[in-house]
Every structure is written in structure tokens, then in C-alpha cells.
Design a protein around this motif. Structure first.
Motif, PDB file in Angstrom:
ATOM      1  N   ARG A 167       0.830  -1.215   0.000  1.00  0.00           N
ATOM      2  CA  ARG A 167       0.000   0.000   0.000  1.00  0.00           C
ATOM      3  C   ARG A 167       0.861   1.260   0.000  1.00  0.00           C
ATOM      4  N   LEU A 168       1.932   1.243   0.772  1.00  0.00           N
ATOM      5  CA  LEU A 168       2.838   2.386   0.800  1.00  0.00           C
ATOM      6  C   LEU A 168       3.466   2.606  -0.569  1.00  0.00           C
ATOM      7  N   GLU A 188       2.190   1.778  -3.491  1.00  0.00           N
ATOM      8  CA  GLU A 188       1.147   2.309  -4.370  1.00  0.00           C
ATOM      9  C   GLU A 188       0.939   3.804  -4.127  1.00  0.00           C
ATOM     10  N   ARG A 189       0.875   4.184  -2.871  1.00  0.00           N
ATOM     11  CA  ARG A 189       0.643   5.591  -2.531  1.00  0.00           C
ATOM     12  C   ARG A 189       1.830   6.458  -2.955  1.00  0.00           C
ATOM     13  N   LYS A 232       3.796   5.891  -5.490  1.00  0.00           N
ATOM     14  CA  LYS A 232       3.698   6.039  -6.948  1.00  0.00           C
ATOM     15  C   LYS A 232       2.691   7.122  -7.305  1.00  0.00           C
ATOM     16  N   GLU A 233       1.552   7.124  -6.617  1.00  0.00           N
ATOM     17  CA  GLU A 233       0.525   8.141  -6.863  1.00  0.00           C
ATOM     18  C   GLU A 233       1.061   9.539  -6.572  1.00  0.00           C
ATOM     19  N   LEU A 234       1.727   9.702  -5.436  1.00  0.00           N
ATOM     20  CA  LEU A 234       2.233  11.016  -5.052  1.00  0.00           C
ATOM     21  C   LEU A 234       3.340  11.492  -5.995  1.00  0.00           C
TER      22      LEU A 234
END
Length: 98
Positions: A68-69, A71-72, A74-76
């Protein structure tokens, strides 16, 4: 000394800050620190797994947390237009941070 005076004259006006660049620079710094901490935590978790000090449930939670970290992050990075290399700050004679 004359060089310092010339520099002061050249920069004696107001400081011109571009809000977009300030936000991006701050995001780069924060995400670099988060990435550094993530790597340290991941190494510590791997050592604990190898030592056998974690049960299967804890290993599963750690894996999910790191996924999850990732993924987040990558989004940021996408939101702020940053790459992995942007987070790898050059520390001069010490080399790259990450």
C-alpha cells in the motif's frame, strides 16, 4: 569582498518565489524522507522474517502495508511529477542518498 557586494546588489530586491516550484521542492524532500524510512523499515522487517521472530499473520500485514505504501508513493510521485531518481538526492562526496 567586491563579489559579495555585487551579489547583494543583484539580490537586494524581493525574493521571487514560484508557488508551484516551492510545492514541488517540498514534496520532493518529504517523499525522499518517506522513501528512506520505507527502505529502512523494509530491511528491518526482512531481518525479522529471516530471524523467525514474526508469525505468518505479522508477515502478511507487513507485506500488505509495504504494498500500500508503494502504491501511494507512486501516486504522489505522479501528482508532483517526480521520478525515483528525483528522490535520490546527491549528497556530494557521500554519494547518492538512496
Amino acid at each position: 569582498m567586491a563579489e559579495l557586494g555585487a551579489t547583494r546588489q543583484a539580490h537586494s530586491g524581493r525574493i521571487s518565489l514560484d508557488p508551484d516550484k516551492v510545492e514541488s521542492g517540498l514534496a520532493q524532500l518529504v517523499l525522499t524522507v518517506v522513501e528512506l524510512l520505507r527502505q529502512l523499515m523494509e530491511r528491518q522487517a526482512l531481518h525479522r522474517v529471516e530471524d523467525g521472530s514474526l508469525d505468518d499473520e505479522a508477515i502478511e500485514r507487513l507485506g500488505l502495508t509495504f504494498m500500500r505504501l508503494d502504491e501511494r508513493m507512486k501516486e504522489l510521485k505522479e501528482v508532483f511529477g517526480l521520478t525515483d531518481e528525483d528522490l535520490n538526492i546527491d549528497l556530494g562526496p557521500l554519494g547518492k542518498l538512496l
